[in-house]
Scaffold this motif. Structure first.
Motif, PDB file in Angstrom:
ATOM      1  N   ASN A 165       0.735  -1.218  -0.009  1.00 47.72           N
ATOM      2  CA  ASN A 165       0.192   0.040   0.010  1.00 47.72           C
ATOM      3  C   ASN A 165       0.864   1.377  -0.012  1.00 47.72           C
ATOM      4  N   MET A 166       1.824   1.175  -0.471  1.00 46.49           N
ATOM      5  CA  MET A 166       3.059   2.345  -0.632  1.00 46.49           C
ATOM      6  C   MET A 166       4.007   2.062  -1.718  1.00 46.49           C
ATOM      7  N   GLN A 167       4.885   3.078  -1.977  1.00 40.05           N
ATOM      8  CA  GLN A 167       5.747   2.937  -3.090  1.00 40.05           C
ATOM      9  C   GLN A 167       7.078   2.078  -2.137  1.00 40.05           C
ATOM     10  N   PRO A 168       7.942   1.504  -2.935  1.00 38.21           N
ATOM     11  CA  PRO A 168       9.135   1.038  -2.519  1.00 38.21           C
ATOM     12  C   PRO A 168      10.100   2.122  -1.785  1.00 38.21           C
ATOM     13  N   ALA A 169      11.173   2.068  -1.099  1.00 38.39           N
ATOM     14  CA  ALA A 169      11.999   3.164  -0.501  1.00 38.39           C
ATOM     15  C   ALA A 169      13.355   2.470  -0.329  1.00 38.39           C
ATOM     16  N   THR A 170      14.166   3.383  -0.135  1.00 35.59           N
ATOM     17  CA  THR A 170      15.701   2.985   0.161  1.00 35.59           C
ATOM     18  C   THR A 170      16.054   4.004   1.140  1.00 35.59           C
ATOM     19  N   LEU A 171      17.094   3.297   2.118  1.00 41.68           N
ATOM     20  CA  LEU A 171      17.664   3.913   3.033  1.00 41.68           C
ATOM     21  C   LEU A 171      19.210   4.036   2.735  1.00 41.68           C
ATOM     22  N   LYS A 172      19.581   5.341   2.989  1.00 42.67           N
ATOM     23  CA  LYS A 172      20.978   5.597   2.529  1.00 42.67           C
ATOM     24  C   LYS A 172      21.625   6.421   3.615  1.00 42.67           C
ATOM     25  N   THR A 173      22.965   6.199   3.945  1.00 43.22           N
ATOM     26  CA  THR A 173      23.654   6.775   5.040  1.00 43.22           C
ATOM     27  C   THR A 173      23.516   8.280   4.622  1.00 43.22           C
ATOM     28  N   SER A 174      23.188   9.089   5.734  1.00 42.77           N
ATOM     29  CA  SER A 174      23.278  10.687   5.411  1.00 42.77           C
ATOM     30  C   SER A 174      24.718  10.866   6.365  1.00 42.77           C
ATOM     31  N   LEU A 175      24.495  10.632   7.643  1.00 42.60           N
ATOM     32  CA  LEU A 175      25.594  10.902   8.596  1.00 42.60           C
ATOM     33  C   LEU A 175      25.723   9.921   9.516  1.00 42.60           C
ATOM     34  N   PHE A 176      27.211   9.607   9.543  1.00 42.02           N
ATOM     35  CA  PHE A 176      27.630   8.625  10.646  1.00 42.02           C
ATOM     36  C   PHE A 176      28.079   9.707  12.021  1.00 42.02           C
ATOM     37  N   LEU A 177      27.253   9.328  13.256  1.00 43.25           N
ATOM     38  CA  LEU A 177      27.243  10.432  14.317  1.00 43.25           C
ATOM     39  C   LEU A 177      28.399  10.145  15.351  1.00 43.25           C
ATOM     40  N   PRO A 178      28.707  10.886  16.136  1.00 44.60           N
ATOM     41  CA  PRO A 178      29.659  10.296  17.315  1.00 44.60           C
ATOM     42  C   PRO A 178      29.342   9.209  17.976  1.00 44.60           C
ATOM     43  N   THR A 179      30.298   8.245  18.367  1.00 45.69           N
ATOM     44  CA  THR A 179      30.167   7.411  19.336  1.00 45.69           C
ATOM     45  C   THR A 179      31.047   7.579  20.642  1.00 45.69           C
ATOM     46  N   ALA A 180      32.296   8.433  20.533  1.00 44.55           N
ATOM     47  CA  ALA A 180      33.026   8.678  21.564  1.00 44.55           C
ATOM     48  C   ALA A 180      32.561  10.035  22.255  1.00 44.55           C
ATOM     49  N   SER A 181      32.860  10.172  23.406  1.00 46.65           N
ATOM     50  CA  SER A 181      32.572  11.228  24.152  1.00 46.65           C
ATOM     51  C   SER A 181      33.684  11.912  24.990  1.00 46.65           C
ATOM     52  N   ALA A 182      33.843  13.279  24.539  1.00 52.61           N
ATOM     53  CA  ALA A 182      34.830  13.931  25.404  1.00 52.61           C
ATOM     54  C   ALA A 182      34.295  14.655  26.456  1.00 52.61           C
ATOM     55  N   GLU A 183      33.163  14.459  27.107  1.00 54.66           N
ATOM     56  CA  GLU A 183      32.479  15.014  28.226  1.00 54.66           C
ATOM     57  C   GLU A 183      32.994  14.287  29.569  1.00 54.66           C
ATOM     58  N   SER A 184      33.032  15.170  30.514  1.00 56.95           N
ATOM     59  CA  SER A 184      33.479  14.486  31.946  1.00 56.95           C
ATOM     60  C   SER A 184      32.288  13.523  32.074  1.00 56.95           C
ATOM     61  N   ASP A 185      32.671  12.379  32.341  1.00 56.42           N
ATOM     62  CA  ASP A 185      31.858  10.973  32.439  1.00 56.42           C
ATOM     63  C   ASP A 185      32.157  10.249  33.760  1.00 56.42           C
ATOM     64  N   ASP A 186      31.239   9.878  34.243  1.00 56.41           N
ATOM     65  CA  ASP A 186      31.452   9.388  35.707  1.00 56.41           C
ATOM     66  C   ASP A 186      31.317   7.982  35.331  1.00 56.41           C
ATOM     67  N   GLN A 187      31.028   7.357  33.821  1.00 51.20           N
ATOM     68  CA  GLN A 187      31.048   6.025  33.594  1.00 51.20           C
ATOM     69  C   GLN A 187      32.518   5.466  33.286  1.00 51.20           C
ATOM     70  N   THR A 188      33.394   6.390  33.225  1.00 47.44           N
ATOM     71  CA  THR A 188      34.778   5.978  33.162  1.00 47.44           C
ATOM     72  C   THR A 188      35.374   5.975  34.586  1.00 47.44           C
ATOM     73  N   SER A 189      36.540   5.198  34.700  1.00 48.00           N
ATOM     74  CA  SER A 189      37.347   5.529  35.963  1.00 48.00           C
ATOM     75  C   SER A 189      37.847   6.822  36.277  1.00 48.00           C
ATOM     76  N   ASN A 190      38.524   7.395  35.620  1.00 52.23           N
ATOM     77  CA  ASN A 190      39.154   8.734  35.923  1.00 52.23           C
ATOM     78  C   ASN A 190      38.042  10.124  35.399  1.00 52.23           C
ATOM     79  N   GLY A 191      36.738   9.560  34.928  1.00 51.15           N
ATOM     80  CA  GLY A 191      35.924  10.561  34.531  1.00 51.15           C
ATOM     81  C   GLY A 191      36.402  11.413  33.221  1.00 51.15           C
ATOM     82  N   LEU A 192      37.291  11.061  32.523  1.00 49.09           N
ATOM     83  CA  LEU A 192      37.862  11.824  31.347  1.00 49.09           C
ATOM     84  C   LEU A 192      37.670  10.984  30.175  1.00 49.09           C
TER      85      LEU A 192
END
Length: 593
Positions: free
Chosen positions: A280-307
């Protein structure tokens, strides 16, 4: 009233500050013959008529016709009930009232609602807020015990509904002994106090402080749950299972083909996924527009030294767009942690600078490495394209939606237990400051069904181009539970909420409710599960047929993988361009129909 030795009745009259008495026999050509009795009542009356009897300058009672004694909404104290005998030997009862220092007799049948004075010692301090129903009548109480009046001020139009704070409960005793409850309400715009009858109150809520409202009533229209409109979508595609339904504990989603192949999960090769089935609709295609960041440079209590955190931005849960410039993405620190961040990407700057598809991920990873190695961080490019909000309580994090009509960003805090189960009863909806990316206002409420059973909080949200919001639910991971679509409205100024069930669809499309989003160009609603999209026209919700519903199915699984990639929401631009967000790695793909 004095009576002479022959027990002849007199009327007490007043002229030029002098008081005297006139025999009844002195009254000529009028139909009063006798006064039966006078009783002190202190009764409050309203008038149905502006006709009454009054003394003329000679002390005689004359019938006043076509004379406006008072406004019909005014109320008056009657100190006496007077019973008179007509020339036809018929008893009639009158209320004696005083208007502008003149006494009048009003026939009892011409007086409307009779009430005694307000019971002052029955005031109860409530101090909650409420909405008022359309056409609610506002009253004002005037005077004290000796001169108490109830005055009609106006009716509230639907377009003029405002927030009112309940100050007190006031009880008024009627002449027949029954008690009527009025609530004193304050208009927050004029700071004036009014009274409304109890049955005119809408949803009650309590303002905890300047940033929080708790709705005390059930915001869900329970009548919408009774025999809701239901469509049997018999042409739906095969149900797509996710790893959560697999008995194999090692079952997992696929990744992008080049994910994990380079430091910082860097990718620059476009992924393309063509639909394998379109109904009930036309076929479609998904195509990469952006690969977004996975690494964080924020202060982060998820890491041992917060860096920083090399995987700090890797687990995305939701995406939305303000229709002009910014994309907002919810990042989670893992199921059951209920914590994460909101990242705002400047799509206009990214497009203007023709940023390459993998550049943002590279910029973020470089900042992370500089932080970890103690080097000076190059924040200029990092902050030009993205703003990272502080750590928040987000729940699972699947609910992030932008209301383009009122320009507000909303998040549903769908609390998740460490075992990934949901036991939270109260819904927590937060308006997010789009600049600071922190909560601006919180609305707490609890939805219940027609039997009073609590309905669990919603887990997804989107807005149409009229400011209505939508969400959908199903209860178990199987095909036959069906889909329930809810529609609601948020009073942006008063932070109130209304909700109703508008459509039931018998068959769902996959294990997980991954997202809901709206196409403003086509006025269509999209529901998303992994590798599957379902769409329907918004203006037909409540009367959908099977042919109104369209489907797209994709295959995003890697070679030799059972399951495809995990989908995490989507959005459409005003021009109708769609985008889908996926995990592993974080990737925004254009939906080309």
């Amino acid at each position: 009233m004095p009576i002479d030795k022959k027990k002849q009745p007199y009327f007490k009259v007043k002229k030029n500050m002098h008081i005297g008495y006139v025999k009844l026999s002195s009254f000529k050509n009028i139909h009063f013959l006798n006064i039966k009795k006078m009783l002190a009542q202190n009764t409050v009356i309203k008038l149905k008529t502006n006709q009454g009897y009054s003394t003329n300058r000679y002390g005689k009672y004359m019938l006043l016709k076509n004379t406006k004694l008072a406004k019909s909404e005014d109320a008056f104290i009657s100190n006496n009930i007077v019973t008179l005998m007509t020339s036809a030997r018929k008893k009639q009862t009158y209320y004696q009232i005083n208007i502008k220092q003149h006494n009048y007799l009003i026939l009892k049948t011409k007086a409307m609602k009779l009430v005694n004075k307000i019971i002052n010692d029955d005031y109860t301090d409530i101090n909650t807020d409420t909405t008022l129903k359309p056409d609610t009548t506002l009253y004002q109480f005037k005077g004290d015990d000796d001169d108490f009046k109830i005055k009609v001020i106006r009716k509230i139009k639907k377009t003029d509904l405002n927030q009112y704070t309940i100050q007190e409960l006031a009880t008024v005793k009627e002449a027949n002994g029954t008690l009527s409850k009025y609530y004193q309400v304050k208009d927050i715009n004029t700071n004036k106090d009014y009274y409304v009858l109890e049955n005119q109150l809408g949803d009650k809520f309590e303002k905890i402080d300047n940033t929080t409202t708790t709705i005390l009533d059930n915001p869900l229209d329970i009548t919408s749950l009774i025999n809701p409109p239901t469509v049997d979508n018999i042409d739906a595609p095969s149900y797509i299972k996710a790893p959560a339904e697999d008995t194999n504990a090692d079952a997992s989603y696929s990744t992008s083909p080049n994910f994990n192949t380079k430091p910082g999960h860097y990718e620059n090769k476009v992924n393309t996924y063509a639909s394998t089935l379109a109904i009930n609709m036309q076929p479609a295609t998904l195509k990469t527009s952006l690969f977004l960041p996975t690494a964080s440079a924020e202060s982060d209590d998820q890491t041992s030294n917060g860096l920083g955190n090399v995987n700090g931005f890797k687990n995305v849960q939701a995406v939305t767009y303000d229709g002009q410039q910014y994309i907002y993405i919810m990042v989670s620190y893992g199921a059951g942690t209920n914590s994460g961040r909101i990242i705002r990407y400047d799509l206009k700057a990214i497009n203007n600078d023709q940023v390459k598809i993998g550049e943002l991920r590279k910029i973020a990873y470089k900042a992370y490495r500089q932080l970890r190695t103690g080097k000076e961080i190059d924040w200029k490019r990092y902050k030009k394209y993205m703003k990272v909000g502080p750590k928040l309580r987000i729940g699972h994090g699947e609910t992030l939606a932008y209301d383009t009509i009122n320009n507000n960003l909303w998040m549903m805090v769908d609390q998740q237990n460490p075992d990934k189960k949901y036991t939270q009863k109260e819904s927590v909806l937060q308006e997010i400051n789009s600049t600071t990316l922190t909560p601006k206002y919180t609305i707490n409420y609890t939805t219940k069904d027609e039997n009073g059973k609590i309905i669990k909080p919603l887990h997804n949200l989107t807005f149409d181009n009229r400011g209505n919001f939508y969400s959908y639910v199903y209860q178990r991971m199987n095909r036959t539970t069906g889909i329930k679509i809810y529609q609601g409205q948020i009073d942006e100024r008063n932070h109130m909420l209304q909700l109703k069930l508008v459509q039931v669809i018998k068959q769902n499309i996959g294990t997980n409710k991954q997202g809901i989003f709206f196409d403003p160009l086509e006025n269509e609603l999209y529901l998303e599960s992994d590798d599957t999209l379902m769409k329907m026209p918004v203006n037909k919700l409540g009367s959908l047929t099977a042919s109104d519903i369209g489907y797209l199915v994709f295959k995003t699984a890697n070679e030799n993988s059972t399951y495809g990639r995990e989908w995490e929401g989507g959005f459409f631009t005003p021009s109708g361009q769609g985008y889908i967000l996926m995990n592993k790695g974080v990737e925004l793909l254009a939906l080309n129909k």
